[in-house]
Write an enzyme that holds these catalytic residues in place. Structure first.
Site, PDB file in Angstrom:
ATOM      1  N   LYS A  36      10.773   4.460  17.792  1.00 22.84           N
ATOM      2  CA  LYS A  36      11.321   5.481  18.419  1.00 22.84           C
ATOM      3  C   LYS A  36      10.675   6.182  17.006  1.00 22.84           C
ATOM      4  O   LYS A  36      11.802   6.690  16.070  1.00 22.84           O
ATOM      5  CB  LYS A  36      12.355   5.931  18.315  1.00 22.84           C
ATOM      6  CG  LYS A  36      12.954   6.688  18.822  1.00 22.84           C
ATOM      7  CD  LYS A  36      13.460   7.667  17.543  1.00 22.84           C
ATOM      8  CE  LYS A  36      13.965   9.177  18.340  1.00 22.84           C
ATOM      9  NZ  LYS A  36      13.286   9.738  18.500  1.00 22.84           N
ATOM     10  N   SER A  74      17.718  10.507   7.717  1.00 26.03           N
ATOM     11  CA  SER A  74      18.935  11.379   7.233  1.00 26.03           C
ATOM     12  C   SER A  74      19.807  10.171   7.212  1.00 26.03           C
ATOM     13  O   SER A  74      20.404   9.683   7.807  1.00 26.03           O
ATOM     14  CB  SER A  74      19.336  12.904   7.884  1.00 26.03           C
ATOM     15  OG  SER A  74      19.109  12.234   9.247  1.00 26.03           O
ATOM     16  N   GLU A 107      17.089   3.460   5.380  1.00 28.31           N
ATOM     17  CA  GLU A 107      16.152   4.407   4.476  1.00 28.31           C
ATOM     18  C   GLU A 107      16.420   5.411   4.466  1.00 28.31           C
ATOM     19  O   GLU A 107      16.127   6.246   5.299  1.00 28.31           O
ATOM     20  CB  GLU A 107      14.414   4.165   4.120  1.00 28.31           C
ATOM     21  CG  GLU A 107      13.756   2.510   4.351  1.00 28.31           C
ATOM     22  CD  GLU A 107      13.938   1.980   2.544  1.00 28.31           C
ATOM     23  OE1 GLU A 107      14.508   2.652   2.026  1.00 28.31           O
ATOM     24  OE2 GLU A 107      14.312   1.032   2.786  1.00 28.31           O
ATOM     25  N   LEU A 108      17.714   6.084   3.655  1.00 26.20           N
ATOM     26  CA  LEU A 108      18.021   7.373   4.220  1.00 26.20           C
ATOM     27  C   LEU A 108      17.312   8.245   3.029  1.00 26.20           C
ATOM     28  O   LEU A 108      16.637   8.148   1.972  1.00 26.20           O
ATOM     29  CB  LEU A 108      19.457   7.170   4.242  1.00 26.20           C
ATOM     30  CG  LEU A 108      19.775   5.955   4.894  1.00 26.20           C
ATOM     31  CD1 LEU A 108      21.342   6.037   5.221  1.00 26.20           C
ATOM     32  CD2 LEU A 108      18.836   6.021   6.119  1.00 26.20           C
ATOM     33  N   CYS A 143      11.003  11.434   0.560  1.00 22.38           N
ATOM     34  CA  CYS A 143      12.989  11.167  -0.022  1.00 22.38           C
ATOM     35  C   CYS A 143      12.400  11.176  -1.211  1.00 22.38           C
ATOM     36  O   CYS A 143      13.111  10.950  -2.213  1.00 22.38           O
ATOM     37  CB  CYS A 143      13.039   9.854   0.948  1.00 22.38           C
ATOM     38  SG  CYS A 143      11.628   8.431   0.948  1.00 22.38           S
ATOM     39  N   GLU A 166      20.383  17.374  -0.719  1.00 20.35           N
ATOM     40  CA  GLU A 166      18.935  17.166  -1.323  1.00 20.35           C
ATOM     41  C   GLU A 166      18.302  17.969  -0.785  1.00 20.35           C
ATOM     42  O   GLU A 166      19.150  19.308   0.482  1.00 20.35           O
ATOM     43  CB  GLU A 166      18.773  15.857   0.020  1.00 20.35           C
ATOM     44  CG  GLU A 166      17.241  15.804   0.520  1.00 20.35           C
ATOM     45  CD  GLU A 166      17.003  14.763   0.951  1.00 20.35           C
ATOM     46  OE1 GLU A 166      17.731  13.952   2.125  1.00 20.35           O
ATOM     47  OE2 GLU A 166      15.796  13.701   0.880  1.00 20.35           O
TER      48      GLU A 166
HETATM   49  P1  NAP Z   1      16.353  12.864  11.177  1.00 22.03           P
HETATM   50  O1  NAP Z   1      16.637  14.083  11.339  1.00 22.03           O
HETATM   51  O2  NAP Z   1      17.172  11.080  10.210  1.00 22.03           O
HETATM   52  O3  NAP Z   1      15.483  12.164  11.823  1.00 22.03           O
HETATM   53  C1  NAP Z   1      15.002  10.360  11.329  1.00 22.03           C
HETATM   54  C2  NAP Z   1      14.998  10.039  13.279  1.00 22.03           C
HETATM   55  O4  NAP Z   1      15.821   9.623  13.104  1.00 22.03           O
HETATM   56  C3  NAP Z   1      14.121  10.755  14.223  1.00 22.03           C
HETATM   57  O5  NAP Z   1      12.925   9.854  14.999  1.00 22.03           O
HETATM   58  C4  NAP Z   1      15.049  11.051  14.486  1.00 22.03           C
HETATM   59  O6  NAP Z   1      14.838  11.363  16.168  1.00 22.03           O
HETATM   60  C5  NAP Z   1      15.827  10.492  14.630  1.00 22.03           C
HETATM   61  N1  NAP Z   1      17.836  10.637  15.021  1.00 22.03           N
HETATM   62  C6  NAP Z   1      18.220  11.533  14.555  1.00 22.03           C
HETATM   63  N2  NAP Z   1      19.087  11.559  14.452  1.00 22.03           N
HETATM   64  C7  NAP Z   1      19.908  10.539  15.151  1.00 22.03           C
HETATM   65  C8  NAP Z   1      20.891   9.874  15.652  1.00 22.03           C
HETATM   66  N3  NAP Z   1      21.933  10.590  15.530  1.00 22.03           N
HETATM   67  N4  NAP Z   1      21.273   8.672  15.898  1.00 22.03           N
HETATM   68  C9  NAP Z   1      19.670   7.624  16.143  1.00 22.03           C
HETATM   69  N5  NAP Z   1      18.777   8.631  15.646  1.00 22.03           N
HETATM   70  C10 NAP Z   1      18.863   9.323  15.135  1.00 22.03           C
HETATM   71  O7  NAP Z   1      15.544  12.982   9.420  1.00 22.03           O
HETATM   72  P2  NAP Z   1      14.724  13.810   9.172  1.00 22.03           P
HETATM   73  O8  NAP Z   1      14.997  14.647   8.407  1.00 22.03           O
HETATM   74  O9  NAP Z   1      13.911  14.494  10.469  1.00 22.03           O
HETATM   75  O10 NAP Z   1      13.906  13.733   8.015  1.00 22.03           O
HETATM   76  C11 NAP Z   1      13.801  13.938   6.982  1.00 22.03           C
HETATM   77  C12 NAP Z   1      15.497  12.575   6.399  1.00 22.03           C
HETATM   78  O11 NAP Z   1      14.595  11.599   6.267  1.00 22.03           O
HETATM   79  C13 NAP Z   1      15.681  13.414   4.155  1.00 22.03           C
HETATM   80  O12 NAP Z   1      16.745  12.548   4.439  1.00 22.03           O
HETATM   81  C14 NAP Z   1      14.273  12.312   3.862  1.00 22.03           C
HETATM   82  O13 NAP Z   1      15.295  11.791   2.678  1.00 22.03           O
HETATM   83  C15 NAP Z   1      14.733  10.957   5.168  1.00 22.03           C
HETATM   84  N6  NAP Z   1      13.487  10.139   4.484  1.00 22.03           N
HETATM   85  C16 NAP Z   1      14.009   8.685   3.679  1.00 22.03           C
HETATM   86  C17 NAP Z   1      12.870   7.746   3.241  1.00 22.03           C
HETATM   87  C18 NAP Z   1      13.156   6.600   2.614  1.00 22.03           C
HETATM   88  O14 NAP Z   1      12.226   5.413   2.613  1.00 22.03           O
HETATM   89  N7  NAP Z   1      14.526   6.439   2.006  1.00 22.03           N
HETATM   90  C19 NAP Z   1      11.553   8.163   3.587  1.00 22.03           C
HETATM   91  C20 NAP Z   1      11.531   8.776   4.270  1.00 22.03           C
HETATM   92  C21 NAP Z   1      12.150  10.187   4.485  1.00 22.03           C
HETATM   93  P3  NAP Z   1      14.602  13.054  16.219  1.00 22.03           P
HETATM   94  O15 NAP Z   1      13.085  13.323  15.546  1.00 22.03           O
HETATM   95  O16 NAP Z   1      14.239  12.691  18.096  1.00 22.03           O
HETATM   96  O17 NAP Z   1      15.500  13.831  16.121  1.00 22.03           O
END
Ligand code: NAP
Length: 470
Positions: free
Chosen positions: A157, A210, A231-232, A265, A362
């Protein structure tokens, strides 16, 4: 969020997709389960040949795949090409190293009163991967390559703004030779995750994203008693001590903050500088940040492209504004440009204090926070003073201090005199609210393996399992 390709350089919607129905989701899970059984009958060598074929395809199709990513989320074309190459390297790494990583590990048979005893690493089944848009190919590949080599199947997904890259990944593994269903892209919103993870055929989940998404998936997985790797986010410290090479530190700091348009991240986000070198470093760093060229991500001269979404740009500008309103100083950048595309200038903000959003949140864009500290101890206190613990960086030429940083930084990765990055050879992950579990290396591959103990007795009278029964 609609499932659509929207070009961040123009704001134009290029392609939209209807989310899959519940029936389509169930059928995809069924195919993933069947494919898992099919993979059971394959050898590591066979899967390795498919993985090498995937690497070959990635290399042959590098430029068009890179263009797709740039169009969907705005990273520079040069960075996108490098990402495709990195994925091909990871495929080859796991094809070459899976036999070693998955080999049986003999135990001391005499100590456990066995004829022979060993540990076997076996796949567990279909794994759900919920992935972010910032490295649309690499984030998925670092799950998919080890998972498929181990014999698991993947249900992806992906983030809703990178559907074409998501579909490319399914096709890639299929064309490389993996059976249908071994790797499936589910075009669904995040509201479908509960249904998928609750299905008994889906055995585990990995999320990169996130904290909010992490909490939600961990809750579902807790209810369903399923394993997760999370991995957040991160707010990585980049500490500069008096003995550091300041020119090199300022150069790497600029890349570490602004690579991928600041949306990584493991980007360095908080620059914690000893007071003896603070002014010199701040000047060099702000000069380099201001000199970066912001513009069309397809242009080879561009250093920083647009942010992936308008909301993302609004968010970082609000974080900068909040700091300024509460007394922080902007050394460069900080103005939201008008006009087409979701651009934001490389920005350095100093005089930050607890209570400001930038202190604890962040910052997901090319905005650096600069902190002055008076000692090693204060540097560690500020570095560890957030809820995150993903990567960390320290610059010092003093070997004893290097060792202290390696011990004292509370993070999943410590990089000394360099910037945090990921390699297939090294485990990757965080502590605290940056998540748990690890990706990459053998550790990452085994997150989704059943570490099975096998004990074979002598089968003779009086030669049982011994006195331990638990
Ligand atoms: P996000 O909103 O959490 O989205 C990431 C994924 O999770 C997407 O596929 C999103 O789907 C899905 N998602 C969002 N809310 C959800 C929920 N309540 N339940 C289930 N799935 C859900 O994150 P983002 O803002 O796009 O990405 C940036 C974040 O990712 C930053 O915090 C960054 O630091 C982190 N990140 C971490 C790493 C690591 O390795 N630690 C690497 C890269 C990024 P939709 O797109 O359909 O909303």
């Amino acid at each position: 969020m609609p499932i659509a390709t929207t070009n961040p350089a123009t704001g134009q919607v290029l392609k939209t997709y209807d989310p899959m129905s519940d029936e389509q989701i169930d059928a995809a899970i069924e195919r993933a389960d069947l494919a898992f059984r099919q993979l059971h009958g394959t050898t590591i060598a066979e899967r390795g040949r498919w993985m090498i074929a995937a690497a070959d395809l990635l290399e042959a199709e590098r430029d068009e795949t890179a263009r797709l990513m740039t169009t969907e989320m705005g990273k520079t074309y040069a960075a996108a090409k490098a990402e495709v190459t990195k994925c091909a390297i990871a495929c080859r790494f796991y094809a070459d190293n899976a036999p070693r990583m998955l080999a049986d590990e003999p135990a001391d048979a005499a100590a456990v009163k066995a004829k022979r005893a060993y540990v076997r690493h076996q796949p567990i089944g279909p794994v759900l991967a919920v992935m972010p848009w910032n490295f649309p190919l690499w984030q998925v590949m670092r799950f998919a390559a080890p998972a498929l080599m181990a014999g698991n199947t993947g249900l992806l997904k992906h983030a809703s703004n990178v559907p074409q890259t998501a579909l490319y990944l399914e096709e890639l593994f299929r064309r490389a030779g993996f059976p249908e269903g071994a790797f499936t892209t589910l075009l669904v919103g995040s509201d479908a995750v509960d249904r998928i993870l609750s299905d008994p055929r889906v055995r585990a989940a990995t999320l990169t994203g996130s904290e909010r998404a992490g909490r939600s998936i961990a809750q579902i997985a807790g209810r369903e008693l399923k394993k997760t790797v999370l991995e957040l986010g991160g707010s990585d410290p980049f500490v500069v001590m008096p003995s550091a090479d300041l020119d090199k530190a300022a150069e790497v700091a600029t890349t570490a903050r602004c690579q991928n348009n600041g949306q990584s991240c493991i980007a360095a986000k908080r620059f914690i500088v000893h007071t003896d070198v603070f002014d010199a470093f701040a000047e060099k760093f702000a000069a380099r940040m201001s000199a970066l060229r912001v513009g069309d991500p397809m242009d080879g001269n561009t250093d920083v492209g647009p942010l992936a979404s308008e909301g993302g740009r609004d968010e970082i500008h609000a974080q900068v504004q909040d700091a300024v309103d509460n007394g922080a100083t902007v050394l460069c950048g900080g103005e939201k440009p008008s006009g087409e595309g979701w651009y934001y200038p490389p920005t350095v903000v100093t005089d930050l204090r607890p209570g400001m959003r930038m202190w604890s949140e962040e910052v997901f864009g090319p905005v650096a926070g600069l902190y002055r500290v008076g000692s090693y101890e204060e540097a560690i206190e500020v570095a560890n003073g957030t809820n995150f613990g993903l990567g960390s960086n320290a610059w010092t030429s003093d070997p004893a201090e290097q060792e202290r940083f390696a011990v004292d930084l509370d993070a999943g990765n410590v990089f000394i005199n360099g910037m945090t990055t990921s390699y297939p050879e090294l485990p990757f992950g965080g502590v605290k609210n940056s998540g748990y579990g690890r990706e990459l290396s053998a550790v990452g591959m085994r997150e989704f393996c059943n570490t099975k103990t096998v004990w074979v007795g002598k089968g003779e009278a009086g030669a049982g399992a011994g006195s331990h029964s638990e």
